[in-house]
Write a protein that holds these residues in place. Structure first.
Motif: not given
Length: 417
Positions: A107-108, A127-129, A134-138, A172-174
């Motif tokens: 995904m990233w 790649m920063l954007a 990337t993360p799926t938002d809770p 873990l997106g961090y």
């Protein structure tokens, strides 16, 4: 002072309205709660009625976004952790590892490369954007997997795996975000060395251990207080909110990933104190989460960079369509056989489409802007967030009901056959 009162009326009134018509909202409205809050923020902001102007509040925009999103995530992640069955992360560890390692990596890479190819940004800015979205938002995912429509149409295995993934991959997106930031600021060798030793081993690894420790201690202390009759049962919800804020702040003070620490603390705490009495409070927990999480989408509506979006032209439209279609679905299709809760094609398609982008991306966009000053990251991320809120918000109810009808038809066919 007038703007403060207007903001209070907007937030309180929106939560009251959604609370009064929540059942009707979930069953019949072709929208979602986050999307409704976003529209409310746009109407109140400088673009339409001009009642609220965040640039007058005396706080840098990136700081306001980063800290508001950080607090919202902490409250939302605790709610997600409390909804999961006992020991869920351990029982579904293999499936979660697939979602959090190869799927998240794909995904990233896909998101970053799309930004790079379509907008022609420098590679590591792109790649920063890509890392930010990337993360799926809770928070956005909760509006899909909770409520009456979800309970009636989605099996628990699908609701739980999406919730668990969205909780884990926020923290873990961090590492992805920090790797891109370091590559922009240091030489590749120095960046990778610092990323591995400081980010992975300490900020991520220590966050997991620290969150687990605080969650376990908080659970045992709550059990002790209940056994000694020093606590009222109605204090449980306030206790969990206080726990999320405490872990968030303490993890930051020792230099670890506070978002990840909060979710791990919530998981361990929930496993320690899990009981029928706690499970019965899910609806109240959902209502409290709504009060704390909807304001961030109003804030987003107030600060949208309309001029920067307009400057992207047709490339902005191509980007959001490409990200929505290619960021997640191909990775799920490729690896779905390794994700055990996905039993059939509708499961795979539902999981592949509903990977909403929201508060987590907002937090990482604010963090990135604060650390690098790259405005393009905020422009891209805010545009993709809004596109996701619209696309997933407008399709959540209809596709959830379609999934439910498919399952009912399959069951009827099996019974008649």
């Amino acid at each position: 002072m007038n703007e403060l009162n207007i903001a209070l009326v907007a937030v309180g009134g929106l939560v009251l309205l959604i609370g009064l018509v929540s059942d009707l909202f979930r069953r019949t409205w072709w929208t979602s709660e986050p999307l409704t809050a976003l529209v409310c923020g746009i109407l109140l902001g400088p673009t339409v009625f001009g009642l609220l102007h965040p640039d007058r509040w005396g706080v840098a925009q990136e700081t306001l976004i980063e800290q508001a999103a950080r607090l919202t995530l902490a409250i939302g992640l605790m709610g997600v952790a409390l909804r999961l069955p006992k020991n869920y992360a351990f029982r579904k560890a293999r499936s979660l590892l697939v979602l959090l390692l190869p799927v998240m990596l794909l995904m990233w890479l896909c998101s970053g490369v799309l930004v790079y190819l379509i907008l022609n940004l420098p590679f590591w800015e792109a790649m920063l954007a890509g890392a930010a979205i990337t993360p799926t938002d809770p928070i956005a995912a909760s509006s899909i997997v909770t409520g009456v429509v979800a309970r009636e149409n989605l099996p628990g295995r699908l609701r739980y795996i999406l919730s668990a993934e969205s909780g884990w991959n926020d923290g873990l997106g961090y590492p992805f975000v920090l790797l891109a930031i370091l590559m922009l600021q240091r030489s590749p060798t120095e960046a990778i060395s610092h990323w591995f030793t400081r980010i992975l081993l300490w900020e991520v690894g220590a966050a997991i251990l620290f969150g687990a420790l605080l969650g376990y201690l908080a659970g045992r202390l709550l059990e002790w207080a209940e056994n000694k009759h020093t606590i009222e049962s109605k204090s449980f919800l306030g206790y969990t909110i206080a726990l999320s804020i405490t872990v968030l702040g303490a993890a930051k003070l020792i230099g670890t990933d506070g978002i990840l620490a909060v979710f791990v603390a919530g998981l361990i705490f929930s496993d320690v104190v899990r009981g029928d009495e706690k499970a019965e409070e899910e609806n109240v927990q959902e209502a409290i989460n709504r009060f704390f999480t909807l304001p961030i989408f109003i804030l987003l509506g107030l600060v949208l960079p309309w001029q920067q979006w307009w400057a992207l032209g047709w490339k902005g439209l191509i980007l959001v369509l490409s990200v929505l279609l290619l960021r997640r679905l191909p990775a799920i299709l490729l690896l779905h056989r390794l994700i055990k809760p996905l039993k059939n094609t509708p499961d795979v398609l539902f999981m592949g489409w509903f990977g909403p982008i929201g508060v987590a991306a907002l937090y990482y966009a604010g963090l990135s802007l604060h650390k690098t000053g790259v405005e393009a990251v905020w422009t891209v991320t805010s545009l993709v967030i809004c596109a996701s809120l619209i696309a997933h918000g407008l399709t959540s109810t209809s596709l959830t009901k379609l999934y439910g009808r498919y399952n009912q038809n399959q069951q009827v066919n099996r019974e008649s056959g």
